[in-house]
Structures are given as structure tokens and as C-alpha cells.
Design a protein around this motif. Structure first.
Motif, PDB file in Angstrom:
ATOM      1  N   THR A 130       6.758   6.495 -18.668  1.00  0.00           N
ATOM      2  CA  THR A 130       8.197   6.262 -18.801  1.00  0.00           C
ATOM      3  C   THR A 130       8.537   4.782 -18.985  1.00  0.00           C
ATOM      4  O   THR A 130       9.707   4.438 -19.150  1.00  0.00           O
ATOM      5  CB  THR A 130       8.936   6.784 -17.553  1.00  0.00           C
ATOM      6  OG1 THR A 130       8.432   6.097 -16.393  1.00  0.00           O
ATOM      7  CG2 THR A 130       8.713   8.287 -17.395  1.00  0.00           C
ATOM      8  N   LYS A 131       7.524   3.914 -18.937  1.00  0.00           N
ATOM      9  CA  LYS A 131       7.689   2.464 -19.043  1.00  0.00           C
ATOM     10  C   LYS A 131       8.663   1.938 -17.984  1.00  0.00           C
ATOM     11  O   LYS A 131       9.459   1.043 -18.230  1.00  0.00           O
ATOM     12  CB  LYS A 131       8.150   2.082 -20.450  1.00  0.00           C
ATOM     13  CG  LYS A 131       7.145   2.471 -21.528  1.00  0.00           C
ATOM     14  CD  LYS A 131       7.588   2.068 -22.909  1.00  0.00           C
ATOM     15  CE  LYS A 131       6.552   2.479 -23.942  1.00  0.00           C
ATOM     16  NZ  LYS A 131       6.971   2.122 -25.324  1.00  0.00           N
ATOM     17  N   ALA A 181       4.857  -1.053  -8.884  1.00  0.00           N
ATOM     18  CA  ALA A 181       4.146  -0.143  -9.783  1.00  0.00           C
ATOM     19  C   ALA A 181       4.787  -0.117 -11.166  1.00  0.00           C
ATOM     20  O   ALA A 181       5.950  -0.489 -11.339  1.00  0.00           O
ATOM     21  CB  ALA A 181       4.129   1.265  -9.194  1.00  0.00           C
ATOM     22  N   TYR A 182       3.993   0.318 -12.140  1.00  0.00           N
ATOM     23  CA  TYR A 182       4.458   0.509 -13.509  1.00  0.00           C
ATOM     24  C   TYR A 182       4.062   1.906 -13.962  1.00  0.00           C
ATOM     25  O   TYR A 182       2.887   2.261 -13.932  1.00  0.00           O
ATOM     26  CB  TYR A 182       3.848  -0.540 -14.435  1.00  0.00           C
ATOM     27  CG  TYR A 182       4.128  -0.314 -15.912  1.00  0.00           C
ATOM     28  CD1 TYR A 182       5.422  -0.395 -16.403  1.00  0.00           C
ATOM     29  CD2 TYR A 182       3.092  -0.029 -16.800  1.00  0.00           C
ATOM     30  CE1 TYR A 182       5.679  -0.196 -17.757  1.00  0.00           C
ATOM     31  CE2 TYR A 182       3.346   0.158 -18.151  1.00  0.00           C
ATOM     32  CZ  TYR A 182       4.650   0.081 -18.627  1.00  0.00           C
ATOM     33  OH  TYR A 182       4.903   0.277 -19.947  1.00  0.00           O
TER      34      TYR A 182
END
Length: 300
Positions: free
Chosen positions: A144-145, A139-140
Motif C-alpha cells: 500500500t506504500k 514500518a513501511y
């Protein structure tokens, strides 16, 4: 060059109503990847007399090919109206060892989400390619990058072309042919700008139809193949690669580089035009690269 996203593989499934707007990427001119160096990409500061940006980049690249201890951290962002992709890459070169890890997260019609690792100990090579996205395993977090991989899986023996893989990871900086000045666009600024001991410069690559059909055909073919596009109708703006370079131990070394591309092409099956933007931002650190037990997973 970072492989371009498989954006339009499923476009033929779109309804007529959706296809009316699916081809255009949102292009508000915003920077996709912000550099942590506030001076980077500005081409501001003291112009260094007698120093050519192109010559400096070539000399630094020559030094880069000889370096055998560095860490490369890379971020990649792709945007179109039908898909996005965000990628984080970490590479460690230490002696003959090569360690590479990459997390790719796609949305929309980009189905390329995966987590990959490669390790070469100087004799044998191993790899893993994890495509398990269940329960947010890969996941990304946009806010919050942050890139997340809950379970990487295990390394297996590498069965590909090892020489080609080593070249790609250790020696290659771009698919564009930049080894001759004839690659430069008329828009190229050959000045080098110095600020606080860092040299900033940019190479602007001529991406005219003539160049893309000749000198830069390898780059064009990569775009065409991965975009599933027709050669007719493909176009790309002149590509820029910005650099921050510093003398370390008496030789020029890359600190940062960033490639920016804007292109479009017609999907081979549907004829729809898809416009895309992408940026790739890399940071380098030298002398302290080390492959850890956590990197090696089941190989440790």
C-alpha cells in the motif's frame, strides 16, 4: 541531496558464497517512484520557443528561495542487492517556522530505520530521532506504500548547528553544484515542453570523473562517506533531475521535481563493488502550509 544508504557496513560478515553475488543491484530499468502527473518526465508536448530549461530552473529556484509558505512532500527509494530503503518526508515552511518530519525504513544491511522530526519556531529549535523498531513501531507497507509510526516519542532541544540546519531545510535543493551551466552534461536537453499550462524540463548533470573530482566533489564526497567506499573505483552515471514548473501569482514555481541516480563503489574494507539505484520525488503546494498541534506533539 538525500543522504545515501549505509549499504555495505556489514558486508564483511557475508560468507564467500554470498559475496559472489552481493555486489550487483538488480537493474531492470523499472521506475522506482511513479509520479502522479502522467505527463511528468516524458519531455513531450509543445516546445516553448526561446525558453531555456536551465534558465527556467534557475529562475524558479530563485523564486523558491524567497517563498515562505509551502508544503513539500518527498518520497525516496533506494535499491541494491544487499539493502533497500524507503523514505517519506513532509516539510512545512510558514513564515519563520520550519517543520520537518521524516520516516526511514531500511531492509537487509540498511540499519537506518528511524522516525525524525524537527521544529523551528523562528527563535528556538527542537528535534526527535526515534529508532524504536520493536513490534513494528516504524514500518513501511510495500503493498500500500504506507509509512507507519505508532509512537513518535517526544521533542527535545536541538543542539546542532542551527544555521546549517535551516539552510538544509529551507534553501537547499541538491548537493550537486548546478549554479553554472558548466555543470551540464552533453546529454542535456535544454528544451522546455509545455502541456496544459505546466512547463516540463530536465537538467542532466555531468558526472564524469573529471567533474566528480572537481566541480561536483562535494556530491562525490557525500557518496563516498556514506557508502564507506574507496575513491578509486567509484563511478556514477550522469544524474538527471526532472521538473514540472507552473506560473503561480505571476512567478514560476516548482510543482514537482525528481532526481534519478545510478552509481557504484568499492567498499573500503572488503573491496567488494556495490551497485545502487535511487530516486527522490518531491511535490510542492503553496499558500496553505500550517504547523498543527499533532505535528508538535509535546510542544503543543
Amino acid at each position: 541531496m538525500k543522504k545515501i544508504v549505509y549499504v555495505v557496513l556489514a558486508i564483511m560478515l557475508l560468507t564467500v558464497a554470498i559475496s559472489a553475488f552481493a555486489g550487483c543491484a538488480k537493474d531492470d530499468g523499472a521506475v522506482l517512484l511513479e509520479c502522479k502527473d502522467a505527463n511528468f518526465g516524458k519531455n513531450q508536448g509543445n516546445v516553448v520557443s526561446g525558453l531555456s530549461a536551465y534558465d527556467l530552473i534557475m529562475e524558479t529556484y530563485s523564486n523558491f528561495l524567497k517563498d515562505r509558505n509551502y508544503t513539500r512532500e518527498e518520497f525516496f527509494a533506494f535499491r541494491s542487492s544487499v539493502a533497500t530503503r524507503d523514505t517519506y518526508l513532509l516539510r512545512k515552511i510558514t513564515g519563520d517556522e520550519i517543520y520537518n518530519q521524516e520516516i526511514i525504513v531500511g531492509t537487509g544491511f540498511d540499519k537506518g530505520t528511524c522516525a525524525k522530526r524537527f521544529y523551528y519556531d523562528g527563535v528556538s529549535a527542537h528535534e526527535l530521532n526515534n529508532t524504536n523498531t520493536k513490534k513494528g513501531n516504524i514500518a513501511y507497507k510495500k503493498a500500500t506504500k504506507e509509512f507507519i509510526v505508532k509512537d513518535w516519542g517526544e521533542f527535545k532541544d536541538f543542539d546542532g548547528d542551527l544555521d546549517a540546519k535551516i539552510y538544509e531545510l529551507r534553501d537547499k535543493i541538491t548537493t550537486y553544484d548546478i549554479m553554472d551551466r558548466s555543470c551540464l552534461s552533453a546529454k542535456h536537453d535544454d528544451n522546455v515542453y509545455e502541456k496544459e499550462g505546466v512547463y516540463y524540463c530536465r537538467i542532466t548533470i555531468d558526472c564524469s570523473t573529471e567533474k566528480m573530482n572537481g566541480m561536483q566533489y562535494a556530491a562525490k564526497k557525500e557518496f563516498i562517506d556514506t557508502l564507506s567506499a574507496k575513491e578509486t573505483g567509484f563511478s556514477i552515471d550522469d544524474t538527471t533531475i526532472d521538473f514540472a514548473i507552473k506560473k503561480i501569482d505571476g512567478v514560476y514555481k516548482f510543482l514537482i521535481w525528481k532526481r534519478s541516480e545510478k552509481y557504484s563503489g568499492k567498499h573500503a574494507s572488503t573491496g567488494l563493488t556495490v551497485s545502487c539505484r535511487q530516486e527522490c520525488l518531491c511535490y510542492y503546494e503553496y499558500g496553505n502550509a500550517e504547523v498543527s498541534k499533532d505535528d508538535l506533539l509535546n510542544l503543543a
